[in-house]
Scaffold this motif. Structure first.
Motif, mmCIF file in Angstrom:
data_model
loop_
_atom_site.group_PDB
_atom_site.id
_atom_site.type_symbol
_atom_site.label_atom_id
_atom_site.label_comp_id
_atom_site.label_asym_id
_atom_site.label_seq_id
_atom_site.Cartn_x
_atom_site.Cartn_y
_atom_site.Cartn_z
ATOM 1 N N UNK A 279 0.826 -1.213 0.000
ATOM 2 C CA UNK A 279 0.000 0.000 0.000
ATOM 3 C C UNK A 279 0.863 1.267 0.000
ATOM 4 N N UNK A 281 1.211 3.781 1.844
ATOM 5 C CA UNK A 281 1.854 4.260 3.073
ATOM 6 C C UNK A 281 3.171 3.546 3.376
ATOM 7 N N UNK A 302 -7.506 -4.101 3.486
ATOM 8 C CA UNK A 302 -7.684 -2.851 2.731
ATOM 9 C C UNK A 302 -7.952 -1.705 3.711
ATOM 10 N N UNK A 305 -4.822 -0.666 5.488
ATOM 11 C CA UNK A 305 -3.916 0.036 4.567
ATOM 12 C C UNK A 305 -4.394 1.468 4.327
ATOM 13 N N UNK A 306 -5.712 1.622 4.238
ATOM 14 C CA UNK A 306 -6.264 2.973 4.039
ATOM 15 C C UNK A 306 -6.105 3.818 5.298
ATOM 16 N N UNK A 309 -2.597 5.103 5.322
ATOM 17 C CA UNK A 309 -2.482 6.194 4.344
ATOM 18 C C UNK A 309 -2.981 7.505 4.968
#
Lengths: 322, 289
Positions: A279, A281, A302, A305-306, A309
């Motif tokens: 990802x 980040x 997901x 990972x978001x 970020x």
């Protein structure tokens, strides 16, 4: 304006997030590999976080300032000096016309970033100033800096003496090992349970055959799910072959048996599977690791990972500058 | 097969891959291209860009604007609104390229790979054997016997991913393991059932067997074909490889260098999916050229 006295190993103009919107024609975004350090350097001199600056790889350049300005150096420690005196990193510094910034090899990390108040003012190409060396577009004539070139800088005042807060800076590995987050997919169902287990349990070694298009990893052989063996012939016979498809940036692309992490200048499509994706980040860690370093991959969702970020974007903001 | 429900898979924190099926046919490529067009027209919130390919489409999205679950909902709604591909008729340019099959340059590249990386069978002989053809010469005849459909651009700026329109010329091949570190500019290669042209010298994974002297991308825009884009192709174009010898290749290459080369392209035709399907149905698919 900057005069290039020595270009360093490979110093290039980059902006963030780079050349976005042309993936369907095969143009990668390019941009800084460690966008965390890059954005903070820009914010320190008072630029928008994405303004064009310089990415220095392994060994930094020697640059002469042709007019007064404000700069900041962040990322890898290349022992920057201003007229021979040590230059503080992670803060904005006033420079005078005629002064020289010199950098040597990286002592920690791999990539240093130089931001200049006003930002580098080379002509944008497809909406971005980022250099895509391999295709010879963007930046200074499509290439890394060359000795004797004069790099244009936009006029801006800039404020010296602004520091990146200590707890807002990335912390580089000191023991040559890095934990890199990965999200399973898009093609995770092509690898069998043993293959997944092994991928997450292996210390993968970053190969010297790595560059801004891809990071090759050395490690054990992969094993595959039945799907990878029993498939229509148009996929190609090797287990890692799939009908050509769009690649996510950060994909761990399994070319035969060699995993290659597709990074900023990477290919947009191809016919190999991508069992995992790094990802956004975690990209800064790729950007600051060197061949021979070991990667240990950590599977995240997901959502996680978001979340990472979001957290990184919150750090790469004016509040991190004091 | 074409899936009843497209598969929707994550690619890290900002990509999703939508797979329509697990084979190569024009129908699937129309679904991928059709969805990309529908997204562009509907201006779906949070979609940054798309990359449609043979049987799938990659979406790059902004997670601050749309989450993964909502993106999936939006995409599925757009997919169900796509009409039948039978009705599609579109302008399709046809490019003719002088092509040296079994050329010395890709041969040198394969020899270099064998010497430095790993031994392998000569690519055209290998593809011929895998596809039940007599030899590399028959392979060249079959490969050049069809028009190719530009399904997508990707891998490298301007690189066309193409499929054979004549089902009698469909061939398949595995990709290199490990990939090559270099490929000559203008090389024609194939992997799976896809044929591609390498716009510049790059690494690569396709089996290689031919070369064209004509640029397919041009940052300096020296030829009128590049007026609107530095990439020659767009999806929906067609390509015909015309076998020539090395001498003619050199002749064309010199014209390209001098800037006097004239692209051989026809621009008056429309491609009708209904007519195409009708033609395919009429063929004896067991026949080989």
């Amino acid at each position: 304006m900057l005069e290039v006295i020595q270009p360093g190993l490979e110093t290039s103009v980059q902006d963030y997030p780079g050349r976005i919107g042309f993936w369907n024609q095969g143009f990668p975004p390019s941009g800084p590999m460690d966008s965390w350090s890059f954005r903070l350097a820009n914010l320190a001199v008072g630029n928008p976080a994405g303004a064009a600056g310089l990415e220095c790889q392994y060994m930094g350049p020697t640059l002469k300032f042709l007019r007064d300005g404000v700069i900041a150096v962040c990322g890898a420690d290349m022992q920057a000096k201003l007229d021979g005196e040590a230059l503080a990193m992670w803060e904005s510094i006033a420079v005078k016309a005629g002064q020289t910034l010199s950098m040597s090899s990286a002592k920690s990390g791999v990539r240093a970033y130089i931001a200049i108040a006003g930002g580098i003012d080379t002509p944008p190409w497809l909406g971005s100033r980022s250099t895509f060396h391999k295709a010879g577009v963007g930046g200074m004539g499509g290439n890394a800096l060359k000795k004797g070139q004069v790099v244009p800088v936009a006029q801006a005042k800039g404020t010296p003496g602004r520091k990146v807060k200590a707890d807002s800076r990335p912390v580089f590995s000191t023991d040559k090992t890095w934990t890199i987050e990965v999200v399973p997919g898009p093609n995770d169902d092509w690898v069998d349970a043993a293959g997944h287990k092994q991928f997450l349990a292996t210390n993968w070694k970053l190969s010297s055959k790595s560059d801004r298009t891809g990071f090759r990893l050395d490690g054990p052989q992969w094993t595959f799910a039945e799907k990878a063996h029993k498939k229509a012939p148009e996929h190609g016979a090797e287990p890692s072959n799939i009908i050509d498809q769009g690649y996510p940036l950060g994909a761990i692309n399994l070319a035969g048996q060699t995993p290659i992490i597709l990074v900023n200048d990477g290919p947009s499509m191809g016919g190999f599977i991508n069992p995992y994706t790094v990802p956004s980040a975690a990209f800064w860690k790729l950007g600051q690791s060197k061949p021979g370093d070991l990667y240990r991959f950590k599977s995240v969702s997901v959502d996680e990972a978001q979340g990472l970020r979001k957290k990184l974007n919150a750090i790469c903001a004016p509040a991190s500058i004091a | 097969m074409i899936y009843e429900q497209p598969k929707f898979m994550p690619g890290g924190d900002r990509y999703a891959l939508i797979e329509f099926g697990n084979e190569m046919n024009l129908e699937l490529n129309f679904m991928a291209q059709g969805l990309a067009t529908a997204i562009e027209q509907s201006k779906t919130k949070g979609v940054v860009e798309t990359a449609p390919c043979f049987a799938s489409m990659l979406v790059h999205y902004d997670p601050d604007a749309i989450d993964f679950a909502d993106l999936k909902k939006e995409m599925m709604a757009l997919i169900s609104s796509l009409g039948s591909s039978d009705d599609i008729e579109l302008d399709s340019r046809l490019f003719y390229f002088p092509t040296v099959y079994l050329d010395p340059w890709t041969k040198e590249c394969i020899d270099d790979y064998c010497a430095k990386i790993t031994k392998k069978e000569y690519d055209p002989a290998f593809i011929a054997r895998l596809n039940g053809l007599a030899d590399a010469n028959q392979f060249a005849r079959v490969h050049s016997g069809t028009e190719y459909w530009v399904s997508a651009l990707g891998f490298w700026p301007g690189l066309p991913f193409m499929m054979a329109l004549d089902p009698r010329c469909v061939l398949t091949a595995p990709k290199y393991n490990p990939p090559r570190t270099w490929t000559p500019q203008g090389t024609v290669g194939m992997g799976g059932a896809s044929t591609a042209i390498y716009p510049v010298a790059t690494p690569g994974g396709y089996q290689i067997f031919a070369r064209i002297p004509v640029p397919i991308w041009d940052t300096e825009k020296r030829f009128p074909q590049f007026e609107n884009s530095i990439c020659l192709f767009k999806p929906g174009d067609r390509v015909k490889f015309v076998p020539v010898g090395v001498e003619e290749f050199n002749d064309v290459e010199a014209k390209v260098k001098a800037g006097t080369y004239v692209y051989n392209v026809v621009e008056y035709q429309r491609f009708s999916v209904r007519n195409y399907k009708k033609w395919v149905k009429s063929l004896d698919l067991k026949a080989r050229f």
